[in-house]
Design an enzyme around this catalytic site. Structure first.
Site, mmCIF file in Angstrom:
data_model
loop_
_atom_site.group_PDB
_atom_site.id
_atom_site.type_symbol
_atom_site.label_atom_id
_atom_site.label_comp_id
_atom_site.label_asym_id
_atom_site.label_seq_id
_atom_site.Cartn_x
_atom_site.Cartn_y
_atom_site.Cartn_z
ATOM 1 N N HIS A 309 0.564 -1.366 -0.180
ATOM 2 C CA HIS A 309 0.004 -0.116 -0.355
ATOM 3 C C HIS A 309 0.719 1.499 -0.018
ATOM 4 O O HIS A 309 1.504 1.086 0.582
ATOM 5 C CB HIS A 309 -0.440 -0.038 1.476
ATOM 6 N N ASP A 367 -7.631 -5.276 -0.194
ATOM 7 C CA ASP A 367 -8.535 -6.590 -0.953
ATOM 8 C C ASP A 367 -7.645 -7.734 -0.700
ATOM 9 O O ASP A 367 -8.403 -8.893 -1.456
ATOM 10 C CB ASP A 367 -7.498 -6.230 -2.764
#
Ligand code: SDX
Length: 433
Positions: A309, A367
């Site tokens: 991320h 996700d």
């Protein structure tokens, strides 16, 4: 725009020195205001990917990447996921405070009574091939809303902004469900006003005219929690897309369609589909080392989908909640020892124990586990990102409203580091080599 100058930064290069104001936020890093840098110093800053650039000031969502903290109007995401529900979180994101009982009832009633789509819009679905990706359908149909709802497109009218807000939040589940039904060749199911937001969506996706459909409360609660976990995430790529599109004064529905298009990419919201496809490709725990090695191999473009991320460098708090939810939902559904969930857990364990991932601060993101729950709920992988887009609509709209109502709003127009040819003269084709 903030004007709380706390001190001054001096940028010195060659024989130039530029004084730049600095501001301190309520949370997060201080910022250097470079708006006058080009006019006073004759230079641009250079930050492709915006790794060190604040594009706006906002009061909606704060992320502390080091602590793995996500706050919506100051409330931690794990508390909201545990104690709140999606439409209450929508109210919080849109209006800045948790609603009273009356405020929540009025908001939920407004949303409930705007869930139907203009009947003529159904024609748009029929123009797609049956094998169209539901995200392609959502981009097209949401964009087409700009041609149907003319009484909610004047962005300078606060009432019309409010109408557009309610319409988008209310109709997105209907559009997503219709996109799904169209691709599986089943008739559209209309929303019901006696169902809550998540239950309505599940029924529009999975009910068929041939029999009654009872919403499973376990699935409805899990669906609502997934919506909450995806609601907003400060200036991510799709939100920045919506902000840039709306900075020109574009139609709100067209701006949201642009956000959906950006979210579709596998580096962003499309990662949930890509992650489950990766987990299915791995298939069994014994193949995990092979894929870890590929993820580390610079010559292999393969990446662990659902990992890493830009902002979180400790853990993604949404992934922690999602992992707990995956365990609960699969257990309650009686999906014993789901092999893919085992692969996901072993993959996470192996990756987090590997120096490569630790050094690069790569952790599961939102996700990584979401697809496992969605598949167990009966959704095909192609519906994972449309569900993300449905849930993120309130984030896009909240950020859009914040930007549009800022009197200091300017159109977004970045510059560049030009590396092309300098001026040269045209040559006739006969003289070219
Ligand atoms: C979302 O911004 C948001 O907030 C997004 C989101 C939201 O709610 O809106 O949180 C939703 O988009 C989550 C992210 C979903 N995407 C994925 O899971 C795809 C896989 N992840 C990556 O592609 C990547 O981690 C990103 C896109 C998420 C972040 O990319 P960055 O910040 O630009 O980092 P990078 O690509 O520069 O990577 C840094 C290093 C690189 O190695 P070096 O070149 O330094 O040697 O880490 C490596 C990368 O090769 N790396 C990975 C990796 N992610 C980064 N290596 C293996 N597997 C991965 N997943």
């Amino acid at each position: 725009m903030t004007d709380k100058k706390t001190r001054t930064a001096t940028l010195t290069f060659d024989d130039t020195s530029v004084e730049l104001p600095m501001y301190s936020p309520t949370a997060g890093p201080d910022v250097i205001d470079i708006r006058k840098l080009y006019s006073q110093g004759g230079v641009f800053t250079y930050d492709p990917g915006f790794t060190s650039t604040a594009s706006c000031d906002s009061t909606i969502t704060f992320i502390d990447g080091g602590k793995g903290e996500l706050l919506h109007r100051g409330y931690p995401i794990d508390q909201l996921a545990e104690n709140s529900h999606y439409l209450e979180v929508c109210y919080l994101l849109l209006y800045g405070e948790l609603p009273s009982t009356t405020q929540l009832e009025e908001f939920e009633s407004l949303v409930t009574h705007h869930t139907m789509l203009h009947e003529q819009m159904i024609n748009f679905f029929r123009g797609f091939r049956r094998d169209a990706h539901p995200m392609a359908i959502m981009v097209g149909v949401v964009g087409a809303m700009s041609a149907f709802y003319h009484d909610s497109t004047d962005i300078n009218d606060p009432h019309q902004r409010e109408v557009a807000t309610i319409r988008l939040i209310a109709k997105m589940p209907t559009i997503a469900a219709m996109a799904y039904k169209y691709t599986v060749g089943q008739p559209f199911v209309y929303p019901r006003n006696d169902l809550d937001y998540a239950s309505n969506f599940l029924r529009m996706c999975f009910a068929v005219p041939a029999e009654d459909y009872e919403v499973n409360p376990i699935l409805s609660r899990a669906m609502d929690r997934i919506f909450t976990l995806h609601a907003d995430h400060e200036q991510n790529a799709s939100t920045s897309t919506v902000r840039l599109a709306s900075s020109s004064g574009a139609n709100p529905f067209a701006c949201i369609a642009a956000g959906i298009a950006c979210l579709w990419g596998p580096a962003h919201g499309g990662a949930n589909q890509a992650c489950l496809e990766m987990l299915n490709e791995i298939g069994t725990v014994d193949r995990i080392p092979e894929f870890i090695a590929r993820a580390k191999d610079k010559n292999d473009p393969f990446r662990l989908m659902g990992f890493g991320h830009r902002v979180y460098k400790n853990f993604d708090p949404r992934a922690k909640v999602m992992k707990q939810s995956a365990d609960e939902v699969l257990d309650l559904l009686g999906v014993e020892n789901n092999p893919i969930l085992q692969v996901a857990k072993e993959l996470e364990k192996a990756a987090l124990a590997d120096p490569y991932f630790a050094e690069k601060k790569l952790f599961p993101n939102v996700d990584f586990y979401s697809g496992i729950i969605l598949e167990a709920m009966g959704f095909p992988t192609s519906m994972f990102t449309p569900i993300f887009a449905l849930a993120r609509t309130v984030g896009w709209i909240s950020q859009w409203k914040e930007q549009i109502s800022d009197p200091a709003l300017k159109i977004g127009r970045p510059r560049q580091l030009y590396q092309g040819e300098t001026k040269r003269n045209y040559t006739d084709i006969e003289t070219r080599s």
